[in-house]
Design a protein around this motif. Structure first.
Motif, PDB file in Angstrom:
ATOM      1  N   GLN A   1       8.075   2.525  11.440  1.00 51.33           N
ATOM      2  CA  GLN A   1       6.553   2.964  11.815  1.00 51.33           C
ATOM      3  C   GLN A   1       6.358   1.724  11.533  1.00 51.33           C
ATOM      4  O   GLN A   1       5.333   1.348  11.589  1.00 51.33           O
ATOM      5  CB  GLN A   1       6.303   3.483  10.062  1.00 51.33           C
TER       6      GLN A   1
ATOM      7  N   LYS B   1       0.790  -1.275  -0.274  1.00 56.03           N
ATOM      8  CA  LYS B   1       0.453  -0.331  -0.251  1.00 56.03           C
ATOM      9  C   LYS B   1       1.275   1.526  -0.248  1.00 56.03           C
ATOM     10  O   LYS B   1       0.162   2.202  -0.435  1.00 56.03           O
ATOM     11  CB  LYS B   1      -0.930   0.162   1.600  1.00 56.03           C
ATOM     12  N   ASP B   2       1.708   1.523   0.849  1.00 54.78           N
ATOM     13  CA  ASP B   2       2.383   2.247   0.830  1.00 54.78           C
ATOM     14  C   ASP B   2       4.402   2.015   1.012  1.00 54.78           C
ATOM     15  O   ASP B   2       4.534   1.624   2.516  1.00 54.78           O
ATOM     16  CB  ASP B   2       2.211   3.141   2.111  1.00 54.78           C
TER      17      ASP B   2
ATOM     18  N   GLU C   1      12.180  -2.602  15.492  1.00 57.95           N
ATOM     19  CA  GLU C   1      13.022  -1.936  13.543  1.00 57.95           C
ATOM     20  C   GLU C   1      13.902  -3.164  13.592  1.00 57.95           C
ATOM     21  O   GLU C   1      13.896  -3.375  11.659  1.00 57.95           O
ATOM     22  CB  GLU C   1      13.619  -0.651  13.800  1.00 57.95           C
TER      23      GLU C   1
ATOM     24  N   ALA D   1       6.486  -0.180  15.149  1.00 61.41           N
ATOM     25  CA  ALA D   1       4.932   0.336  15.764  1.00 61.41           C
ATOM     26  C   ALA D   1       4.009  -0.680  15.178  1.00 61.41           C
ATOM     27  O   ALA D   1       3.021  -1.521  15.633  1.00 61.41           O
ATOM     28  CB  ALA D   1       5.192   1.798  15.665  1.00 61.41           C
ATOM     29  N   MET D   2       3.619  -0.655  13.555  1.00 64.54           N
ATOM     30  CA  MET D   2       2.469  -0.654  13.005  1.00 64.54           C
ATOM     31  C   MET D   2       1.915  -2.347  13.225  1.00 64.54           C
ATOM     32  O   MET D   2       1.437  -3.031  13.385  1.00 64.54           O
ATOM     33  CB  MET D   2       2.511  -0.321  11.660  1.00 64.54           C
TER      34      MET D   2
ATOM     35  N   THR E   1       6.856   3.979   1.466  1.00 66.16           N
ATOM     36  CA  THR E   1       7.294   4.888   2.358  1.00 66.16           C
ATOM     37  C   THR E   1       7.962   4.780   3.873  1.00 66.16           C
ATOM     38  O   THR E   1       8.227   5.620   4.061  1.00 66.16           O
ATOM     39  CB  THR E   1       6.863   6.379   1.291  1.00 66.16           C
ATOM     40  N   LEU E   2       6.798   4.025   4.136  1.00 66.92           N
ATOM     41  CA  LEU E   2       6.682   4.081   5.826  1.00 66.92           C
ATOM     42  C   LEU E   2       7.869   3.600   6.316  1.00 66.92           C
ATOM     43  O   LEU E   2       8.653   2.327   5.389  1.00 66.92           O
ATOM     44  CB  LEU E   2       5.381   2.278   5.310  1.00 66.92           C
ATOM     45  N   THR E   3       8.284   4.229   7.045  1.00 63.63           N
ATOM     46  CA  THR E   3       9.497   4.136   7.761  1.00 63.63           C
ATOM     47  C   THR E   3      10.120   3.130   8.678  1.00 63.63           C
ATOM     48  O   THR E   3       8.860   2.308   8.457  1.00 63.63           O
ATOM     49  CB  THR E   3       9.915   5.387   8.195  1.00 63.63           C
TER      50      THR E   3
END
Ligand SMILES: Cc1ncc(COP(=O)(O)O)c(C=O)c1O
Lengths: 163, 390
Positions: free
Chosen positions: A22, A14-15, A31, A25-26, A17-19
């Protein structure tokens, strides 16, 4: 592949560019774990790349895109793969899919002008051994690609800003 | 000149405007503000649901429906509640289709309240229960919930609030604004008290589907409480259908019949187009719910995590789409915090005391916002907190 990697893939699809922070956490992890997972998904050829989706219409750059239906006589042993490879090796070919139904291969190509695309079809594509016919459809307007709608509608007016 | 103060009923004059609206004017003038203040999903209503509404218009289905709502809608509500929550109601006598959960709450409270009857309202909670109880000539009695047990209602708190005039308890879980939930054992602890005093439960389950990591349990799932519980739910939050204004209320047939009477005089019938869309949603919308819930869940984790990293203490909200961090460490009141955050960093959230006095010291942030907005909001909140330390 476990639940968390599946979730990671869905988020990235979907995206992208999520770091890492992020994503971590999601997906409820660290990390480091995200970095390891992304690396191994790349190594396994699951994640193939990340690209921007661009609406060229809004730029000064001219581009013409066409979808070409290709019929092929399959070769002994190799089936369609060998001829498909000869097609998709061309730079101009953006996508190439083997199809069920009335024809065999869908080829999507991009060129600068209609003429350029037409020449590619007549001089390169239809001269490949085994290609028996082609039908070229030019794309006139893109409404939606990869789940993204090209012309975003206006935000609703007079929406409650607090509720 | 008419003196309107003498025209307007005292009961209406006594009702305070919602604290949620407080910074409306400031926010309206800003162009680059990020709002975590809305209480609605940021998704579009799924297309197949919109399409069902459009199709009904094309066919010219634009008349009133029966007062209780179309048979198909009531049938699908019953199928849905039994499939998703193991709640069983008779479509002909136990379901009423309403104009949002809001009307359902209004009807339920009006239906049971005699002048002076006390309605227990655990707070912080959604803003409508108290004013509706007052308008119905009842007396709203707040129960102050505390963060220590994640804003659950304890049997001790319930017991302490009961008087001979207590008529009903509003059970607003999953909670707006805290994100708190009540699990089965939390509910079970209340049952003996509710049974002993014959207290009716008004269970506002509008966020039931948005329960993370576990399954929502309703008070009506507890067999002894089924006859004593009114369940309110609706399409707004789980299908992202806030503007369609469609909800429903289920419960004992005797009560639903009386609510239907009020509804018949005050409303006639819920919007017809929305009822057609609701049939489609309830029948074929389970996957939409799951997909949106998964999205919210990721954002929820991200925001909670981010706020904690910034040093705001924040219990894990297991329901709805709100986080309710404590801002006590900043030394500011909830309203000061919200006003300054909005003016200085252009992030809008809502002061916890808008949801009852016990919300003081907290702010509500809604994570039904894009990841980009959440990221930017966190960055700005970080800057704001840093500026306070200087
Ligand atoms: C807890 C709660 N109940 C009920 C409602 C009313 O929802 P609707 O009338 O849109 O169904 C809301 C809306 O914010 C809410 O937060």
């Amino acid at each position: 592949m476990d639940q968390r990697s599946n979730k990671l893939l869905k988020l990235l699809e979907k995206d992208c560019t999520l770091t890492p922070a992020q994503l971590a956490a999601m997906c409820d992890t660290t990390e480091e774990d995200i970095a390891l997972r992304v690396q191994s998904l790349k190594d396994e050829g699951v994640i193939l790349g990340y690209k921007a989706l661009i609406n060229w219409e809004k730029t000064a750059i001219e581009a013409v895109e066409a979808l070409i239906e290709v019929k092929i006589t399959p070769q002994r042993d190799k089936g369609f793969d060998r001829i498909a490879e000869r097609i998709y090796q061309y730079e101009e070919v953006e996508s190439c899919y083997l199809m069920s139904g009335g024809y065999d291969v869908t080829v999507i190509i991009t060129g600068r002008t209609l003429r350029e695309v037409a020449l590619f079809v007549s001089e390169k594509l239809s001269t490949i051994d085994g290609v028996t016919s082609t039908a070229t459809h030019f794309i006139l307007k893109k409404y939606k690609q990869q789940n993204v709608v090209f012309e975003q509608r206006e935000e609703q007016r007079e929406r409650l800003i607090f509720s | 000149m008419i003196d309107y103060n003498s025209v307007i009923s005292q009961r209406v004059q006594d009702i305070k405007p919602s604290g949620i609206r407080k910074f409306f004017d400031i926010l309206e003038t800003m162009t680059d503000a990020i709002s975590l203040g809305v209480g609605e999903p940021d998704f579009q209503t799924p297309w197949h649901i919109r399409d069902a509404g459009i199709y009904s218009l094309e066919k010219g289905f634009t008349k009133y429906t029966s007062n209780a709502g179309m048979t198909d809608v009531r049938r699908e509500i019953c199928n849905y509640l039994s499939r998703r929550f193991d709640l069983h109601y008779d479509m002909n006598s136990q379901v009423l289709v309403t104009v949002g959960g809001s009307e359902a709450i209004d009807l339920a409270i009006r239906c049971i309240t005699n002048p002076g009857d006390e309605i227990l309202i655990p707070e912080p909670s959604f803003v409508c229960y108290g004013p509706i109880a007052s308008l119905a000539s009842g007396v709203p009695v707040p129960i102050r919930l505390v963060a220590d047990n994640e804003f659950r209602l304890s049997p001790e708190q319930l017991e302490a609030a009961i008087t001979p005039r207590t008529k009903a308890l509003v059970l607003p879980y999953p909670s707006n604004p805290t994100g708190g939930i009540m699990e089965r054992e939390d509910l079970e602890k209340l049952v003996p008290i509710l049974k002993q005093h014959g207290i009716i439960v008004l269970s506002d389950e509008i966020y039931a589907e948005l329960t993370y990591g576990q399954h929502h349990v309703s008070m009506a799932n507890i067999p002894e409480m089924y006859d004593q519980t009114i369940v309110v739910n609706g399409m707004s939050k789980c299908y992202s259908m806030t503007g369609w204004r469609l909800g429903y209320v289920c419960g004992p047939g005797e009560l639903i019949a009386q609510m239907t009477k009020i509804h018949q005089y005050a409303i006639m019938s819920a919007p017809t187009t929305s009822q057609y869309a609701a049939v489609e949603a309830l029948k074929n919308g389970d996957e939409d719910i799951e997909a949106m819930k998964e999205e919210y869940d990721g954002r929820r984790r991200y925001l909670v995590n981010g706020l904690r990293k910034l040093g705001l203490s924040c219990f894990e909200p297991k329901g709805a789409f709100y986080v309710f961090p404590s801002i006590q460490s900043t030394g500011l009141s909830s309203e000061e915090f919200c006003e300054r955050l909005l003016v200085e960093q252009k992030v809008a959230c809502i002061a916890g005391n808008a949801f009852g006095e016990s919300g003081e010291g907290f702010v509500r942030m809604c994570y039904a916002a894009s990841m980009q907005n959440l990221e930017e909001a966190l960055r700005r909140i970080g800057l704001f907190l840093d500026s306070l330390k200087k």
